[in-house]
Design an enzyme around this catalytic site. Structure first.
Site, PDB file in Angstrom:
ATOM      1  CG  PHE A 227      13.202  -0.351   2.276  1.00 66.56           C
ATOM      2  CD1 PHE A 227      11.950  -0.936   2.381  1.00 66.56           C
ATOM      3  CD2 PHE A 227      13.340   0.983   2.652  1.00 66.56           C
ATOM      4  CE1 PHE A 227      10.855  -0.218   2.855  1.00 66.56           C
ATOM      5  CE2 PHE A 227      12.252   1.715   3.125  1.00 66.56           C
ATOM      6  CZ  PHE A 227      11.001   1.106   3.224  1.00 66.56           C
TER       7      PHE A 227
ATOM      8  CE1 TYR B 142       5.537  -3.880   4.536  1.00 68.45           C
ATOM      9  CE2 TYR B 142       6.135  -6.044   3.690  1.00 68.45           C
ATOM     10  CZ  TYR B 142       5.947  -5.176   4.758  1.00 68.45           C
ATOM     11  OH  TYR B 142       6.155  -5.613   6.045  1.00 68.45           O
TER      12      TYR B 142
ATOM     13  CD  GLU C  37      -1.308  -3.294   6.329  1.00 63.74           C
ATOM     14  OE1 GLU C  37      -0.453  -2.495   5.915  1.00 63.74           O
ATOM     15  OE2 GLU C  37      -1.333  -3.726   7.503  1.00 63.74           O
TER      16      GLU C  37
ATOM     17  CG  HIS D 163       3.004  -5.646   8.901  1.00 63.72           C
ATOM     18  ND1 HIS D 163       3.446  -4.520   8.261  1.00 63.72           N
ATOM     19  CD2 HIS D 163       1.646  -5.594   8.876  1.00 63.72           C
ATOM     20  CE1 HIS D 163       2.396  -3.807   7.860  1.00 63.72           C
ATOM     21  NE2 HIS D 163       1.285  -4.449   8.215  1.00 63.72           N
TER      22      HIS D 163
ATOM     23  CG  ASN E  69      11.157  -5.180  11.038  1.00 65.31           C
ATOM     24  OD1 ASN E  69      10.500  -6.041  10.470  1.00 65.31           O
ATOM     25  ND2 ASN E  69      10.979  -3.895  10.834  1.00 65.31           N
TER      26      ASN E  69
HETATM   27  O1  CDP Z   1       7.034  -2.044   9.593  1.00 59.80           O
HETATM   28  P1  CDP Z   1       7.020  -0.562   9.905  1.00 59.80           P
HETATM   29  O2  CDP Z   1       5.658   0.063   9.688  1.00 59.80           O
HETATM   30  O3  CDP Z   1       7.592  -0.256  11.262  1.00 59.80           O
HETATM   31  O4  CDP Z   1       8.036   0.149   8.874  1.00 59.80           O
HETATM   32  P2  CDP Z   1       7.809   0.708   7.391  1.00 59.80           P
HETATM   33  O5  CDP Z   1       8.506   2.011   7.311  1.00 59.80           O
HETATM   34  O6  CDP Z   1       6.370   0.661   7.009  1.00 59.80           O
HETATM   35  O7  CDP Z   1       8.630  -0.306   6.486  1.00 59.80           O
HETATM   36  C1  CDP Z   1       8.099  -1.571   6.166  1.00 59.80           C
HETATM   37  C2  CDP Z   1       9.179  -2.594   6.357  1.00 59.80           C
HETATM   38  O8  CDP Z   1      10.226  -2.347   5.417  1.00 59.80           O
HETATM   39  C3  CDP Z   1       9.891  -2.588   7.703  1.00 59.80           C
HETATM   40  O9  CDP Z   1       9.160  -3.267   8.717  1.00 59.80           O
HETATM   41  C4  CDP Z   1      11.196  -3.276   7.373  1.00 59.80           C
HETATM   42  O10 CDP Z   1      11.029  -4.702   7.281  1.00 59.80           O
HETATM   43  C5  CDP Z   1      11.479  -2.745   5.981  1.00 59.80           C
HETATM   44  N1  CDP Z   1      12.372  -1.568   5.992  1.00 59.80           N
HETATM   45  C6  CDP Z   1      13.691  -1.737   5.594  1.00 59.80           C
HETATM   46  O11 CDP Z   1      14.095  -2.847   5.218  1.00 59.80           O
HETATM   47  N2  CDP Z   1      14.547  -0.653   5.600  1.00 59.80           N
HETATM   48  C7  CDP Z   1      14.119   0.558   5.978  1.00 59.80           C
HETATM   49  N3  CDP Z   1      14.965   1.601   5.982  1.00 59.80           N
HETATM   50  C8  CDP Z   1      12.787   0.747   6.378  1.00 59.80           C
HETATM   51  C9  CDP Z   1      11.927  -0.345   6.377  1.00 59.80           C
HETATM   52 MG    MG Z   2       4.573   0.279   7.955  1.00 60.03          MG
END
Ligand code: CDP
Ligand code: MG
Length: 139
Positions: A59, A51, A128, A117, A114
């Site tokens: 976060f 990440y 990845e 991924h 959630n």
């Molecule tokens: O997984 P996705 O691509 O939908 O979201 P992201 O914006 O790439 O963020 C990666 C992961 O960080 C998310 O799937 C959540 O587990 C976490 N996250 C979080 O804890 N709080 C946020 N406001 C945004 C993301």
């Molecule tokens: Mg993402």
């Protein structure tokens, strides 16, 4: 439509919640083919590397703790337009905004926990997939 490969992770919350079978059932029903899979518990460092794009987000610390908190199922999925289609099947990052029937709508318990991924673009999918799998592991 082009055949693509994408990286998916059934996150520790969904493994802990016994949702692995239900999630794979949905993915296979949507014509994704599993071309590699491994159950692993990421180290904190591995989660931070995965990440790294989010390293300056508020976060980041909590997310990488969560992602290294228990076993996760990392998979390479293949199919027509797999990258964008997986994002659709996953649903929005925030499960409160995820469409009915999406994996996050069904199994996520919060914006961080959630369930799943999925890579967000061809370049990130390539990065990845290579982060977890070598070429000989892709069937
Ligand atoms: O997984 P996705 O691509 O939908 O979201 P992201 O914006 O790439 O963020 C990666 C992961 O960080 C998310 O799937 C959540 O587990 C976490 N996250 C979080 O804890 N709080 C946020 N406001 C945004 C993301
Ligand atoms: Mg993402």
């Amino acid at each position: 439509m082009a055949i693509e490969r994408t990286l998916s992770i059934v996150k520790p919350d969904a493994v802990e919640g016994h949702h692995v079978g239900d999630i794979i059932k949905i993915l296979e029903a949507r014509q994704f083919r599993i071309v590699a899979a491994r159950l692993i518990q990421l180290t904190k460092r591995e989660a931070q590397g995965f990440y790294q794009v989010h390293r300056s987000k508020p976060f980041f610390e909590s997310l990488t703790e969560f992602m290294s908190s228990g076993p996760a199922l990392v998979m390479v999925l293949e199919g027509d337009n797999a990258i964008a289609r997986l994002r659709e099947v996953m649903g929005a990052t925030d499960p409160a905004k995820a469409a009915p029937g999406t994996i996050r709508n069904l199994f996520a318990t919060g914006i961080e926990h959630n369930a799943i991924h999925g890579s967000d673009a061809p370049e990130t999918a390539a990065y990845e997939i290579g982060y977890f799998f070598s070429g000989v592991e892709l069937t």
